[in-house]
Scaffold this active site. Sequence first.
Site, PDB file in Angstrom:
ATOM      1  N   SER A  26       0.816  -1.226   0.000  1.00  0.00           N
ATOM      2  CA  SER A  26       0.000   0.000   0.000  1.00  0.00           C
ATOM      3  C   SER A  26       0.846   1.271   0.000  1.00  0.00           C
ATOM      4  O   SER A  26       1.779   1.409   0.790  1.00  0.00           O
ATOM      5  CB  SER A  26      -0.915   0.009   1.231  1.00  0.00           C
ATOM      6  OG  SER A  26      -1.611   1.244   1.282  1.00  0.00           O
ATOM      7  N   ARG A  27       0.485   2.187  -0.864  1.00  0.00           N
ATOM      8  CA  ARG A  27       1.161   3.499  -0.912  1.00  0.00           C
ATOM      9  C   ARG A  27       0.369   4.537  -0.136  1.00  0.00           C
ATOM     10  O   ARG A  27       0.756   5.712  -0.103  1.00  0.00           O
ATOM     11  CB  ARG A  27       1.338   3.951  -2.372  1.00  0.00           C
ATOM     12  CG  ARG A  27       2.680   3.602  -2.948  1.00  0.00           C
ATOM     13  CD  ARG A  27       2.877   2.126  -3.061  1.00  0.00           C
ATOM     14  NE  ARG A  27       4.211   1.758  -3.500  1.00  0.00           N
ATOM     15  CZ  ARG A  27       4.516   0.572  -3.973  1.00  0.00           C
ATOM     16  NH1 ARG A  27       3.605  -0.369  -4.040  1.00  0.00           N
ATOM     17  NH2 ARG A  27       5.744   0.308  -4.344  1.00  0.00           N
ATOM     18  N   LYS A  74     -12.895  -4.526   2.229  1.00  0.00           N
ATOM     19  CA  LYS A  74     -13.840  -3.412   2.037  1.00  0.00           C
ATOM     20  C   LYS A  74     -15.293  -3.793   2.346  1.00  0.00           C
ATOM     21  O   LYS A  74     -16.052  -2.974   2.841  1.00  0.00           O
ATOM     22  CB  LYS A  74     -13.738  -2.869   0.606  1.00  0.00           C
ATOM     23  CG  LYS A  74     -12.406  -2.172   0.322  1.00  0.00           C
ATOM     24  CD  LYS A  74     -12.395  -1.562  -1.060  1.00  0.00           C
ATOM     25  CE  LYS A  74     -11.027  -1.010  -1.410  1.00  0.00           C
ATOM     26  NZ  LYS A  74     -11.013  -0.294  -2.682  1.00  0.00           N
ATOM     27  N   ASP A 111     -13.732   5.600  -3.719  1.00  0.00           N
ATOM     28  CA  ASP A 111     -13.143   5.081  -4.974  1.00  0.00           C
ATOM     29  C   ASP A 111     -13.817   5.698  -6.203  1.00  0.00           C
ATOM     30  O   ASP A 111     -13.156   5.960  -7.209  1.00  0.00           O
ATOM     31  CB  ASP A 111     -13.267   3.551  -5.041  1.00  0.00           C
ATOM     32  CG  ASP A 111     -12.319   2.854  -4.075  1.00  0.00           C
ATOM     33  OD1 ASP A 111     -11.261   3.433  -3.759  1.00  0.00           O
ATOM     34  OD2 ASP A 111     -12.639   1.737  -3.631  1.00  0.00           O
ATOM     35  N   GLY A 139     -14.450  -7.222 -11.560  1.00  0.00           N
ATOM     36  CA  GLY A 139     -13.998  -7.531 -10.195  1.00  0.00           C
ATOM     37  C   GLY A 139     -14.411  -6.428  -9.234  1.00  0.00           C
ATOM     38  O   GLY A 139     -15.244  -5.578  -9.561  1.00  0.00           O
ATOM     39  N   ILE A 232      -6.904   1.149 -14.394  1.00  0.00           N
ATOM     40  CA  ILE A 232      -6.748   1.245 -12.937  1.00  0.00           C
ATOM     41  C   ILE A 232      -5.368   0.730 -12.512  1.00  0.00           C
ATOM     42  O   ILE A 232      -4.935   0.977 -11.410  1.00  0.00           O
ATOM     43  CB  ILE A 232      -7.860   0.523 -12.144  1.00  0.00           C
ATOM     44  CG1 ILE A 232      -7.841  -0.969 -12.409  1.00  0.00           C
ATOM     45  CG2 ILE A 232      -9.224   1.110 -12.441  1.00  0.00           C
ATOM     46  CD1 ILE A 232      -8.495  -1.753 -11.276  1.00  0.00           C
ATOM     47  N   TYR A 234      -1.547   0.880 -12.095  1.00  0.00           N
ATOM     48  CA  TYR A 234      -0.621   2.019 -12.091  1.00  0.00           C
ATOM     49  C   TYR A 234       0.835   1.603 -11.923  1.00  0.00           C
ATOM     50  O   TYR A 234       1.720   2.446 -11.731  1.00  0.00           O
ATOM     51  CB  TYR A 234      -1.020   3.066 -11.046  1.00  0.00           C
ATOM     52  CG  TYR A 234      -1.153   2.531  -9.643  1.00  0.00           C
ATOM     53  CD1 TYR A 234      -0.028   2.306  -8.856  1.00  0.00           C
ATOM     54  CD2 TYR A 234      -2.395   2.252  -9.108  1.00  0.00           C
ATOM     55  CE1 TYR A 234      -0.142   1.815  -7.569  1.00  0.00           C
ATOM     56  CE2 TYR A 234      -2.526   1.766  -7.819  1.00  0.00           C
ATOM     57  CZ  TYR A 234      -1.392   1.548  -7.057  1.00  0.00           C
ATOM     58  OH  TYR A 234      -1.521   1.053  -5.792  1.00  0.00           O
TER      59      TYR A 234
HETATM   60  P1  ATR Z   1     -11.179  -8.990  -7.796  1.00  0.00           P
HETATM   61  O1  ATR Z   1     -10.816  -9.547  -6.457  1.00  0.00           O
HETATM   62  O2  ATR Z   1     -11.499  -7.545  -7.765  1.00  0.00           O
HETATM   63  O3  ATR Z   1     -12.192  -9.810  -8.536  1.00  0.00           O
HETATM   64  P2  ATR Z   1      -9.120 -10.024  -9.553  1.00  0.00           P
HETATM   65  O4  ATR Z   1      -9.448 -11.425  -9.204  1.00  0.00           O
HETATM   66  O5  ATR Z   1      -7.679  -9.646  -9.580  1.00  0.00           O
HETATM   67  O6  ATR Z   1      -9.821  -8.982  -8.615  1.00  0.00           O
HETATM   68  O7  ATR Z   1      -9.725  -9.744 -10.993  1.00  0.00           O
HETATM   69  C1  ATR Z   1      -9.945  -8.469 -11.437  1.00  0.00           C
HETATM   70  C2  ATR Z   1     -10.422  -8.533 -12.863  1.00  0.00           C
HETATM   71  O8  ATR Z   1      -9.309  -8.893 -13.703  1.00  0.00           O
HETATM   72  C3  ATR Z   1     -11.524  -9.542 -13.132  1.00  0.00           C
HETATM   73  O9  ATR Z   1     -12.424  -8.936 -13.994  1.00  0.00           O
HETATM   74  C4  ATR Z   1     -10.768 -10.679 -13.820  1.00  0.00           C
HETATM   75  O10 ATR Z   1     -11.547 -11.447 -14.716  1.00  0.00           O
HETATM   76  P3  ATR Z   1     -12.296 -12.782 -14.216  1.00  0.00           P
HETATM   77  O11 ATR Z   1     -13.499 -12.322 -13.489  1.00  0.00           O
HETATM   78  O12 ATR Z   1     -12.623 -13.515 -15.447  1.00  0.00           O
HETATM   79  O13 ATR Z   1     -11.322 -13.514 -13.333  1.00  0.00           O
HETATM   80  C5  ATR Z   1      -9.752  -9.907 -14.596  1.00  0.00           C
HETATM   81  N1  ATR Z   1      -8.608 -10.731 -15.037  1.00  0.00           N
HETATM   82  C6  ATR Z   1      -7.569 -11.153 -14.291  1.00  0.00           C
HETATM   83  N2  ATR Z   1      -6.708 -11.885 -15.041  1.00  0.00           N
HETATM   84  C7  ATR Z   1      -7.224 -11.914 -16.293  1.00  0.00           C
HETATM   85  C8  ATR Z   1      -6.816 -12.512 -17.547  1.00  0.00           C
HETATM   86  N3  ATR Z   1      -5.681 -13.218 -17.631  1.00  0.00           N
HETATM   87  N4  ATR Z   1      -7.601 -12.332 -18.640  1.00  0.00           N
HETATM   88  C9  ATR Z   1      -8.746 -11.625 -18.552  1.00  0.00           C
HETATM   89  N5  ATR Z   1      -9.187 -11.038 -17.411  1.00  0.00           N
HETATM   90  C10 ATR Z   1      -8.452 -11.181 -16.309  1.00  0.00           C
END
Ligand code: ATR
Length: 292
Positions: A26-27, A74, A111, A139, A232, A234
């Site tokens: 975390s920053r 959260k 957010d 996600g 999103i 960075y």
């Molecule tokens: P969260 O906990 O917010 O769901 P996450 O698991 O890191 O975070 O995933 C965030 C987003 O990145 C999701 O929309 C995820 O798609 P899936 O719902 O299909 O898992 C997407 N994402 C992560 N890796 C991916 C990849 N290799 N190709 C396409 N989408 C990906």
Amino acid sequence: MAEEHREDEIKSQKRLGVIGFPIGHSRSPLIHNYWLKLAGLDHLYEPMNVEPENVSAFLKKGQFIGLNVTIPHKEAALAACDEVEPFAKRVGAANTLIWRDDGTLYGRNTDGIGFIENLRAGAPDIDFSSGPAAVIGAGGAARAILAALMDAGVPEIRLTNRSIDKAYKLAEEIKQADGADAPIKVLPFEDRAAALTDASLCVNTTSLGMKDNPPLELDLTSLAQGAVVTDIVYSPLETPLLKQAKAQGYTAVDGLGMLLHQAAPAFEAWFGVKPKVTPLLKAMVVEDLNKR
Ligand code: ATR
């Protein structure tokens, strides 16, 4: 002894920080401690690693001025609040907690503000009502972004996600909270390039493009002229998607600003003064990101 105890109490009442699991990345401490110092405030903002099963007890016992909350706490933070602002309730997650004078806990979600303010800062001419927005990913981050885009007046949101079920579920949940006429359409991930047709905004909310991850493969050519592309992710600051957007003449807005602009209203909620997001602060965070 009693004196010491009292001193501990006073100290703990002045505490601020961020909880997450893990929290090392975390920053937020860097950002808030910078603003605290600038404002001449004698508080320390600390990173706190809290295991998921301990969140509720931690917050009940805690005597803080306020806390930020990051992944994966959260939702649990929202549940622990005595009262929450409508936006946080809609999104189902709190990223900012405020301890009120009567000891009750108030939850907010900044957010959405962070996302919109970052776009306004990076693309000053942006007009959210000018056309559709395409959102890639469904996600946790997408949820606040979708709600914020609707509040900003985006007429149509095209949502796509690798696991399409998650996109449908998210759209459904938003429609339940906001009304069935919420302008969200779900499209298959394979059709993501088509989702961009004449769109004025394209948002990557997936982790694709992050350091050590593959890039988001996306053909941007059908976007409207003058469209804005934002990420999103960075780290790196300029993701392959943003690089591609710039090369094609679109306005690219990096994701670090969202982190900075969601922090500012949290600080304001605790101290009543809205701190400034400056190039110097951003450069400090970038330098830190490059270090680790
Ligand atoms: P969260 O906990 O917010 O769901 P996450 O698991 O890191 O975070 O995933 C965030 C987003 O990145 C999701 O929309 C995820 O798609 P899936 O719902 O299909 O898992 C997407 N994402 C992560 N890796 C991916 C990849 N290799 N190709 C396409 N989408 C990906």
